[in-house]
Write an enzyme that holds these catalytic residues in place. Structure first.
Site, PDB file in Angstrom:
ATOM      1  N   GLY A  58       6.412  -2.971  -6.617  1.00 22.67           N
ATOM      2  CA  GLY A  58       4.905  -2.195  -7.024  1.00 22.67           C
ATOM      3  C   GLY A  58       4.251  -3.090  -7.841  1.00 22.67           C
ATOM      4  N   CYS A  85      12.654  -5.800  -6.539  1.00 24.17           N
ATOM      5  CA  CYS A  85      11.440  -6.398  -7.595  1.00 24.17           C
ATOM      6  C   CYS A  85      11.223  -5.209  -8.366  1.00 24.17           C
ATOM      7  CB  CYS A  85      10.315  -6.676  -6.819  1.00 24.17           C
ATOM      8  SG  CYS A  85       9.047  -7.630  -7.393  1.00 24.17           S
ATOM      9  N   TYR A  86       9.900  -4.751  -8.402  1.00 19.59           N
ATOM     10  CA  TYR A  86       9.764  -3.746  -9.534  1.00 19.59           C
ATOM     11  C   TYR A  86      10.909  -2.548  -9.731  1.00 19.59           C
ATOM     12  CZ  TYR A  86       7.451  -0.202 -12.565  1.00 19.59           C
ATOM     13  OH  TYR A  86       7.099   0.454 -13.551  1.00 19.59           O
ATOM     14  N   HIS A 180      12.545 -10.393  -2.493  1.00 24.76           N
ATOM     15  CA  HIS A 180      12.232  -9.256  -1.127  1.00 24.76           C
ATOM     16  C   HIS A 180      12.854  -9.495   0.159  1.00 24.76           C
ATOM     17  CE1 HIS A 180       8.729  -7.188  -3.380  1.00 24.76           C
ATOM     18  NE2 HIS A 180       8.575  -8.392  -3.852  1.00 24.76           N
ATOM     19  N   GLU A 182      13.140  -7.733   2.431  1.00 23.66           N
ATOM     20  CA  GLU A 182      12.348  -6.979   3.600  1.00 23.66           C
ATOM     21  C   GLU A 182      11.201  -8.161   4.189  1.00 23.66           C
ATOM     22  OE1 GLU A 182      11.742  -6.686   0.428  1.00 23.66           O
ATOM     23  OE2 GLU A 182       9.818  -5.819   0.005  1.00 23.66           O
ATOM     24  N   SER A 234      -6.386   8.690  25.452  1.00 25.27           N
ATOM     25  CA  SER A 234      -7.322   7.539  25.247  1.00 25.27           C
ATOM     26  C   SER A 234      -7.064   6.314  26.041  1.00 25.27           C
ATOM     27  CB  SER A 234      -7.565   7.296  23.643  1.00 25.27           C
ATOM     28  OG  SER A 234      -6.360   6.383  23.192  1.00 25.27           O
ATOM     29  N   GLY A 235      -5.630   6.135  26.331  1.00 22.75           N
ATOM     30  CA  GLY A 235      -5.350   4.979  27.211  1.00 22.75           C
ATOM     31  C   GLY A 235      -4.806   3.952  25.849  1.00 22.75           C
ATOM     32  N   GLY A 236      -4.719   4.394  24.465  1.00 22.36           N
ATOM     33  CA  GLY A 236      -4.302   3.846  23.507  1.00 22.36           C
ATOM     34  C   GLY A 236      -2.778   3.790  23.624  1.00 22.36           C
ATOM     35  N   ASP A 238      -0.450   5.036  21.414  1.00 23.75           N
ATOM     36  CA  ASP A 238       0.161   6.500  20.954  1.00 23.75           C
ATOM     37  C   ASP A 238      -0.013   7.355  22.008  1.00 23.75           C
ATOM     38  OD1 ASP A 238       0.652   4.846  18.848  1.00 23.75           O
ATOM     39  OD2 ASP A 238      -1.097   5.288  17.868  1.00 23.75           O
ATOM     40  N   LYS A 380       4.819   2.154  14.722  1.00 16.19           N
ATOM     41  CA  LYS A 380       4.292   1.646  15.838  1.00 16.19           C
ATOM     42  C   LYS A 380       5.369   0.730  16.691  1.00 16.19           C
ATOM     43  CE  LYS A 380      -0.063   1.202  17.497  1.00 16.19           C
ATOM     44  NZ  LYS A 380      -1.089   2.330  17.357  1.00 16.19           N
TER      45      LYS A 380
END
Ligand code: XMP
Length: 524
Positions: A58, A85-86, A180, A182, A234-236, A238, A380
């Site tokens: 953070g 880290c933090y 980190h 990640e 929408s075709g997207g 999601d 996503k």
């Protein structure tokens, strides 16, 4: 069927730009986790029953009064902790150690030496030094470091500049890392997180695409029963995944509405209808509302007003279509986990609105639907993996993001059909060439922009006085910051020639070399 929520990790977010990444990594490992603000209630944490807790990095300075602290409950639950880290620094301070400004701040690559065979770093190394210590290439980003260990802690990693780059209390299974794990720059980062999650927290890896799909299907069946569901398709990525998932679960009970707002890419409407209605057999109603959108947008130049107009027009059209079905109880939406995290951030005032991103939300009160949001726990990349398993075409799942207001924010100033057609054509040429040259997947977002200014050109002996098209391509990790893509000059030359030769109304093509910040990715 295994309970995919049985084993889980809680990540407390102290505001690092990498917090969501920690969560994505844990999920990738195959374990369910949630990311919540560090000051979430103790009651929630207790009820969540995590197998382990991660305290994120953070921006605060731990030595300052009023800097963020982990809630006391995390030290009372008897579960393993990992501070990053933090998160490590506040753990040190809260447990009786200390953290202060580092003599030498470290940002970027560093090599750490693993020490004392901790269960966190055991058997994980990039190389071994002559003394038998494991060495790890890691990504450091800190100006503060732990200067005094809390009682019963020992050092598990050091660098030349940072004596306590990692610590542990083996009895309690508390760990801290100044670097980190990640980020991909830390080569063994995933292994370290996996060791924490599976060996130390003893989580089983049940969070897999197959198990998630089974769980989602069960949940949908339970929630929807034999009632009917409406979905704005929408075709997207999601909404496409939600449509497919619902279709495979409740079949005919699902009706989709696809609104063609006249601001879509070339042939997009037909492609959506082809994929879903013709090939997959979904019930999709296509609403050809192009003229309604163009009319609503006429004479409007302001980007934010344009977004609002497009959002409002969508609701009107959708509402109008929905009125035709009297017996629909549910409205399905493609809300995903980052939307949930970000709206929590917005509600607490932590996120600033730079552009009002329009999504299919905010439907009128009088549309008395209950919401079905099957993807709201997923990132996503998880949505894409599930989409692949459900049989959606890769091309659809791995497309660049396309904003809700579509070409509406890529035509500068006033929008009309004529401009939209020119832009659609130019954009199509650009994307076609990116694909042909194997560059589409090397950039994270690419599109053309229509500039309603005229510039002089010459074709043969004739003078031209026509519009300008700007090409944009960016490389980005999270769309919060972006670098303009260094596309090959020959490629740009080819695209620009094609656009000017094939579209008589364009006399000039330019390439956008603005980074974000200070520019944004979209031009409006
Ligand atoms: P900016 O332009 O803010 O874009 O740098 C960051 C990402 O967000 C997308 N974007 C939008 N998406 N509605 C959306 O659904 C919007 O109004 C909107 N504006 C920008 C943009 O395409 C990029 O991926």
């Amino acid at each position: 069927m295994p309970n995919i929520y049985n084993d889980k990790i809680l990540i407390l977010d102290f505001g690092s730009q990498y917090s969501q990444l920690i969560a994505r990594r844990i999920r990738d490992i195959g374990v369910y986790c949630e990311l919540l603000p560090y000051d979430v209630s103790s009651h929630f944490i207790e009820k969540f029953k995590p197998n382990g807790i991660i305290l994120s990095g953070g921006p605060d300075t731990v030595s300052q009064t009023n800097s963020a602290r982990a809630p006391d409950i995390v030290f009372k639950l008897n579960v393993p902790l990992l501070g990053i880290c933090y998160g490590m620094q506040t753990m040190a301070v809260q447990l009786g150690g200390d953290a202060r400004s580092a003599e030498k701040a470290e940002y970027g690559f560093a090599q750490i030496r693993a020490r004392n065979h901790s269960s966190l770093l055991n058997n994980i190394s990039d190389e071994i030094n002559p003394d038998g210590h494991g060495l790890l290439d890691v990504w450091m980003s800190h100006g503060i470091e732990v200067t005094k260990l809390p009682p019963e802690f020992k050092v598990i990693a050091s660098t030349n500049n940072c004596e306590i780059a990692g610590f542990e209390n083996p009895k309690k299974q508390y760990y801290g890392l100044q670097f980190h794990p990640e980020v991909t720059h830390t080569k063994q980062g995933i292994q370290i997180l996996e060791q924490f999650v599976t060996h130390i927290c003893q989580c089983e890896k049940n969070w897999t695409a197959e198990n998630i799909i089974d769980e989602l299907i069960e949940k949908i069946k339970y929630q929807v029963g034999n009632k009917k569901v409406l979905l704005g398709l929408s075709g997207g990525v999601d909404s496409s995944v939600v449509a497919t998932l619902l279709h495979q679960t409740i079949g005919e009970q699902l009706t989709c509405v696809f609104v063609d707002n006249g601001l879509l890419r070339l042939n997009e409407g037909d492609e959506v209808m082809n994929t879903f209605a013709e090939n997959m057999g979904l019930k999709v109603i296509r609403s050809n509302a192009q003229q309604q959108f163009y009319k609503a947008l006429s004479n409007e130049n302001d980007p934010e007003m344009k977004r609002k107009i497009i959002g409002r027009a969508f609701i009107e059209v959708f509402d109008h279509e929905a009125q035709k079905f009297k017996d629909i109880k549910f409205l399905a939406q493609g809300t995903i986990y980052p939307d949930v995290i970000e709206s929590a951030g917005a509600a607490s005032g932590k996120a600033k609105v730079i552009k009002s991103h329009h999504n299919v939300g905010g439907l009128p009160e009088n549309m008395k639907f209950e919401l079905v949001e099957p993807l709201k726990e997923l990132f996503k990349d998880e949505v894409r993996t599930i989409g692949m398993k459900l049989g959606l075409p890769e091309k659809m799942l791995y497309r660049h993001p396309f904003p809700g207001p579509g070409l509406g924010v890529r035509i500068l100033g006033e929008v009309n059909e004529d401009y939209a057609d020119i832009l659609r054509h130019a954009d199509h040429i650009y994307l076609e060439e990116l694909n042909k040259h194997d560059l589409y997947n090397k950039v994270d977002q690419a599109f053309a922009v229509f500039l309603p200014v005229k510039s002089v050109g010459v074709t043969g002996d004739e003078r031209r006085y026509d519009y300008v098209i700007a090409l944009r391509a960016v490389e980005t990790f999270d769309f919060m910051t972006a670098r303009w893509a260094r596309l090959p000059h020959d490629f740009l030359d080819h695209v620009s020639n094609r656009i000017m030769n094939e579209i008589s109304r364009v006399s000039r093509v330019v390439y956008d070399i603005s980074g974000k910040p200070p520019a944004t990715i979209e031009w409006e």
